[in-house]
Each structure stands twice: as C-alpha cells, then as structure tokens.
Design a protein around this motif. Structure first.
Motif, short mmCIF file in Angstrom:
data_model
loop_
_atom_site.label_atom_id
_atom_site.label_comp_id
_atom_site.label_asym_id
_atom_site.label_seq_id
_atom_site.Cartn_x
_atom_site.Cartn_y
_atom_site.Cartn_z
N ASN A 29 67.06 42.77 22.32
CA ASN A 29 68.52 42.69 22.30
C ASN A 29 69.12 42.95 20.92
OD1 ASN A 29 67.67 40.29 21.04
ND2 ASN A 29 69.45 39.15 21.79
N GLU A 30 68.32 43.34 19.93
CA GLU A 30 68.82 43.53 18.58
C GLU A 30 69.28 44.95 18.29
OE1 GLU A 30 66.97 41.21 15.29
OE2 GLU A 30 65.40 40.84 16.78
N SER A 31 69.09 45.86 19.25
CA SER A 31 69.49 47.25 19.03
C SER A 31 69.61 47.95 20.37
CB SER A 31 68.44 47.95 18.18
OG SER A 31 68.79 49.30 18.00
N SER A 32 70.36 49.03 20.36
CA SER A 32 70.47 49.86 21.57
C SER A 32 69.20 50.71 21.71
CB SER A 32 71.69 50.77 21.48
OG SER A 32 71.47 51.77 20.50
N ASP A 33 69.00 51.18 22.91
CA ASP A 33 67.84 52.06 23.16
C ASP A 33 67.90 53.32 22.31
OD1 ASP A 33 66.72 50.30 24.96
OD2 ASP A 33 67.57 51.29 26.72
N TYR A 34 69.09 53.83 22.06
CA TYR A 34 69.26 55.05 21.27
C TYR A 34 68.57 54.92 19.91
CZ TYR A 34 71.38 58.71 18.45
OH TYR A 34 71.57 59.77 17.61
N PHE A 35 68.76 53.80 19.24
CA PHE A 35 68.22 53.63 17.88
C PHE A 35 66.74 53.26 17.86
CE2 PHE A 35 72.78 53.20 16.84
CZ PHE A 35 72.84 54.23 15.91
N LYS A 36 66.18 52.94 19.00
CA LYS A 36 64.75 52.60 19.03
C LYS A 36 63.88 53.81 18.65
CE LYS A 36 65.09 48.46 21.63
NZ LYS A 36 66.09 48.10 22.55
N ARG A 37 64.44 55.01 18.80
CA ARG A 37 63.69 56.21 18.39
C ARG A 37 63.44 56.22 16.89
NH1 ARG A 37 67.37 61.43 18.15
NH2 ARG A 37 69.27 60.56 17.29
N TYR A 38 64.30 55.58 16.12
CA TYR A 38 64.10 55.43 14.68
C TYR A 38 63.28 54.17 14.38
CZ TYR A 38 67.86 58.89 14.31
OH TYR A 38 68.63 60.01 14.43
N ILE A 39 63.64 53.08 15.00
CA ILE A 39 62.95 51.80 14.76
C ILE A 39 61.46 51.95 15.02
CG2 ILE A 39 62.69 49.45 15.65
CD1 ILE A 39 65.80 49.53 16.17
N ASN A 40 61.10 52.63 16.09
CA ASN A 40 59.68 52.75 16.47
C ASN A 40 58.87 53.61 15.51
OD1 ASN A 40 60.08 51.09 18.69
ND2 ASN A 40 60.50 52.80 20.07
N LEU A 41 59.51 54.32 14.61
CA LEU A 41 58.79 55.11 13.62
C LEU A 41 58.27 54.27 12.46
CD1 LEU A 41 61.12 58.25 13.42
CD2 LEU A 41 58.89 58.08 14.56
N VAL A 42 58.82 53.07 12.29
CA VAL A 42 58.44 52.20 11.18
C VAL A 42 57.18 51.44 11.58
CG1 VAL A 42 59.17 50.36 9.61
CG2 VAL A 42 60.86 52.00 10.50
N GLU A 43 56.12 51.59 10.79
CA GLU A 43 54.82 51.07 11.18
C GLU A 43 54.52 49.66 10.67
OE1 GLU A 43 51.96 54.02 10.03
OE2 GLU A 43 52.67 55.44 11.54
N THR A 44 55.43 49.05 9.96
CA THR A 44 55.21 47.70 9.45
C THR A 44 56.34 46.79 9.89
OG1 THR A 44 54.92 46.37 7.43
CG2 THR A 44 56.40 48.26 7.27
N GLN A 45 56.07 45.51 9.92
CA GLN A 45 57.12 44.54 10.22
C GLN A 45 57.81 44.08 8.93
OE1 GLN A 45 55.66 41.37 12.71
NE2 GLN A 45 54.69 42.81 14.10
N ASN A 46 57.26 44.42 7.79
CA ASN A 46 57.85 44.04 6.50
C ASN A 46 58.81 45.15 6.07
OD1 ASN A 46 58.51 43.45 3.85
ND2 ASN A 46 56.50 42.57 3.40
N ILE A 47 60.06 45.03 6.48
CA ILE A 47 61.02 46.11 6.27
C ILE A 47 61.35 46.32 4.80
CG2 ILE A 47 63.09 44.69 6.65
CD1 ILE A 47 62.43 48.41 7.63
#
Length: 171
Positions: free
Chosen positions: A9-27
């Motif tokens: 619930n923290e982001s729309s599906d549209y932006f998950k295409r960017y979020i999923n590219l980040v390979e670490t949880q330490n932003i």
C-alpha cells in the motif's frame, strides 16, 4: 532508519517498475552508491557525446540527466511533505512539459554533474534523517498512495532504469 521491504500500500503499481529495480532494502546506501557509480560512469563518458541522442525526438544525455534531477527533486519534495504529515494530495508532473525548459544545450557536462551531486546529497540528507514513523506515513501523490520510503526507492529505481537505457541505447 531501519532497512525494510515496502508494503504493497506504499506505492501505486505504476511505480513498482522502478522500486523493483533496487536490489537492497537499505535505500540510503543505494542512493550513496549511485552517487559514486554515476560519477565514475559519466567521468568516463566522452564530452562530445553529452549532446548525443540515439534517435530523433529522444533526449540527449544532458537532457536525460537533467530529467533525472527534476524527477528526484519532485519525488524528494513529495517525501518531505508526506513525512511531515501533510495530508495535501500532491499533483503529478509531466516530464515532457519540463523538457523544453531544461536549457541543456547551454549547460556544460561539468555543471550538470555538479548539480547532480548537490541534488543527490540533499536527497541522502533527507532520507537518512527521517525516522521509521516518518518514512512509513502514507500520503497521496499523482492520485496514488505514496510513502516517503517508497518515494526514495522510486528515486533510486528511476535512475537505475535510465542508466540501463543509456547502456542499451547510447553506448
């Protein structure tokens, strides 16, 4: 800030295409790494290719880089507003409306790189100083839910996306 996975619930599906590219949880670590990685990549980029576009109607490297900074500033601003518990719905933005006003042709690669560093350092300072509660607040941006943490991941993922485009299309 405790590294963690984002909730759905923290982001729309549209932006998950960017979020999923980040390979670490330490932003914060990811943002710092990108600062170094981008600096090295573009240090090696030939000066005569900064005004190169791989096809008619596509952005030059300078324009692409300025676009990434514009997006980062807007996303960080959204994160700040939401982190500070501002419930105002934040509007979207049209990158294509920004593009004609970039002034990229009059910019040197050095000025673009200098600005990139300042923008990224400001984002790092923002996100590394938000506590877990602030990072988890949910607001509305572009008519969709957004948390400051999700917005930080979008910043990093957006850059990863464009670096892939550069490596695939511009090199």
């Amino acid at each position: 800030m405790t590294p963690r996975k984002l909730n759905a619930n923290e982001s729309s599906d549209y932006f998950k295409r960017y979020i999923n590219l980040v390979e670490t949880q330490n932003i914060v670590a990811a943002l710092k790494y990108q600062l170094t990685d981008i600096k090295q990549f573009f240090k090696a980029w030939p000066k005569n290719k900064w005004d190169y576009a791989y096809a008619e109607g596509k952005w030059t490297i300078k324009e692409l880089f300025i676009h990434m900074m514009d997006a980062e500033r807007i996303l960080a601003y959204r994160a700040l507003r939401i982190a500070r518990n501002d419930a105002t719905a934040l509007p979207g933005f049209d990158q294509d409306e920004f593009a004609p006003f970039m002034n990229a042709t009059n910019r040197s690669p050095e000025s673009v790189m200098s600005e990139y560093r300042v923008v990224r350092m400001a984002s790092i300072a923002l996100f590394e100083n938000l506590d877990d509660e602030a990072l988890s607040r949910i607001g509305t941006a572009s008519n969709a839910p957004a948390s400051p943490l999700a917005l930080a991941f979008i910043i990093a993922g957006h850059e990863i996306h464009h670096m892939k485009v550069i490596k695939d299309k511009y090199v």
